[in-house]
Design an enzyme around this catalytic site. Structure first.
Site: not given
Ligand code: ATR
Length: 275
Positions: A66, A101
Site C-alpha cells: 500500500k 479504507d
C-alpha cells in the site's frame, strides 16, 4: 470480452476481495472477473503497468504494497494525506491512487446510524488502518483521539491528522477516561485477532450503554472487544462491515455503479462461516 480486476499482495491467499467482488458481478450480470495475484514489492511498478497495458478495470492493493505504490501512481488528496493506496483506477492515460479504507469505516458507522460531525471517537492503534480511519473521520468533523501502546506513534499521527481536523493523542494507560467520554470506540490494532483471541484493550466495565464499539478485526468474527461491548449493551459493528464497504467504494470508483453491498457482505460471511 471480460473486464478483469485484481488484488495484489504478498501474501494474498487469504484475501476475501475476489469472493465479494465476484458475488457483486454475478448479481448485477456484469461480464467481469476478479482475481488475486501474489506480487512482491520489487515487481509492483511492472505489475501495475502490466495491468494497465492489458486493460484491467482496476486494482486493489494489500499488505505490504500500500505504501510502495505511491511511487507509481498519482494519489488523490486523501490517499496522499494517508500515505497509502488500496485502490488503483486506470483513467485514460493516468493511474490514480485512492484509499477507501477510511471511507469503508465511516460508512460502516453511518449505516448503524452514527452521526460523525461533532462525535467523540477513540481510535485504538496508530498503524496503517488507524491512519486511514483517523484522516477520514477528522475530515468529517469528528473529534478524534488516537490511543496507542507506543505513544510517540499516536502523537505523530494526531499531529498529521490535525492538518485536516481535530485530533489528539494518548497512551493506552490513559484510556479509561477517554473510553468513558467517547461516543464511538474503534479497534484498529491486532489485539484480539486470531490466535490472540482472549485479549481486548477495553473491557465492559469501561464501556457504556449505547456507545458504538467497532472492531476492524474480523478473525474471529466476534472478537473479545465486541463481546465486551455486548456485555455493556453497546452497539457493536464487526470487521466484515468495513471490509465490505471499502470494497464497495473501490467498485464504485471503477465502475460508477453502487454495488449490492448486502450480497457482497453475505458472500464474505458465507466463506468465513465455513472456515
Ligand atoms: P496496520 O497497518 O494493520 O494498522 P500496524 O501498522 O502493524 O498494522 O499497526 C498495528 C497496531 O496495533 C499498532 O498501533 C500497534 O501498536 P504499536 O504502535 O505500539 O506497535 C498495535 N498493537 C499490536 N499489538 C499490540 C498489543 N499487544 N498491545 C497494544 N497494541 C498493539
Amino acid at each position: 470480452m471480460k473486464t478483469i480486476y485484481a488484488v495484489y499482495g504478498d501474501p494474498v491467499g487469504h484475501s476475501l476481495s475476489p469472493v465479494m467482488h465476484n458475488a457483486a458481478y454475478a448479481k448485477l450480470g456484469m461480464d467481469c472477473e476478479y482475481h488475486k495475484f501474489r506480487v512482491i514489492q520489487s515487481n509492483l511498478g511492472d505489475a501495475i503497468m502490466g495491468a494497465k497495458a492489458m486493460g484491467f478495470g482496476g486494482l486493489n492493493l494489500t499488505i505490504p504494497l500500500k505504501e510502495t505504490a505511491l511511487d507509481f501512481i498519482d494519489p488523490d488528496p486523501l490517499c496522499e494525506a494517508i500515505g497509502a493506496v488500496n485502490t488503483i483506477e486506470f483513467r485514460h492515460d493516468t493511474v490514480i491512487g485512492h484509499n477507501t479504507d477510511g471511507i469503508g469505516a465511516m460508512n460502516a458507522l453511518t449505516l448503524e446510524g452514527c452521526v460523525i460531525p461533532n462525535s467523540h471517537i477513540l481510535i485504538l492503534g496508530a498503524g496503517g488502518a488507524a491512519r486511514a480511519v483517523a484522516f477520514q473521520l477528522a475530515k468529517h468533523k469528528a473529534y478524534v483521539t488516537i490511543a496507542n501502546r507506543t505513544v510517540e506513534r499516536a502523537i505523530t499521527l494526531a499531529r498529521n491528522v490535525s492538518r485536516v481536523g481535530k485530533a489528539c493523542a494518548c497512551g493506552l494507560e490513559d484510556i479509561t477516561r477517554q473510553v468513558a467520554e467517547s461516543d464511538i470506540l474503534i479497534n484498529t490494532t491486532s489485539v484480539g485477532m486470531y490466535p490472540d483471541i482472549n485479549n481486548t484493550l477495553v473491557t465492559a466495565d469501561m464501556m457504556h450503554k449505547g456507545q458504538v464499539v467497532f472492531d476492524l478485526v474480523y478473525s474471529p468474527l466476534e472478537t473479545m472487544f465486541l463481546q465486551e461491548g455486548n456485555k455493556a449493551n453497546a452497539i457493536t459493528i464487526d470487521g466484515i462491515r468495513m471490509l465490505t464497504l471499502q470494497g464497495a467504494e473501490s467498485f464504485r470508483i471503477w465502475t460508477g455503479i453502487t454495488p449490492p453491498v448486502d450480497v457482497m457482505e453475505q458472500a464474505v460471511r458465507d466463506v468465513l462461516n465455513k472456515q
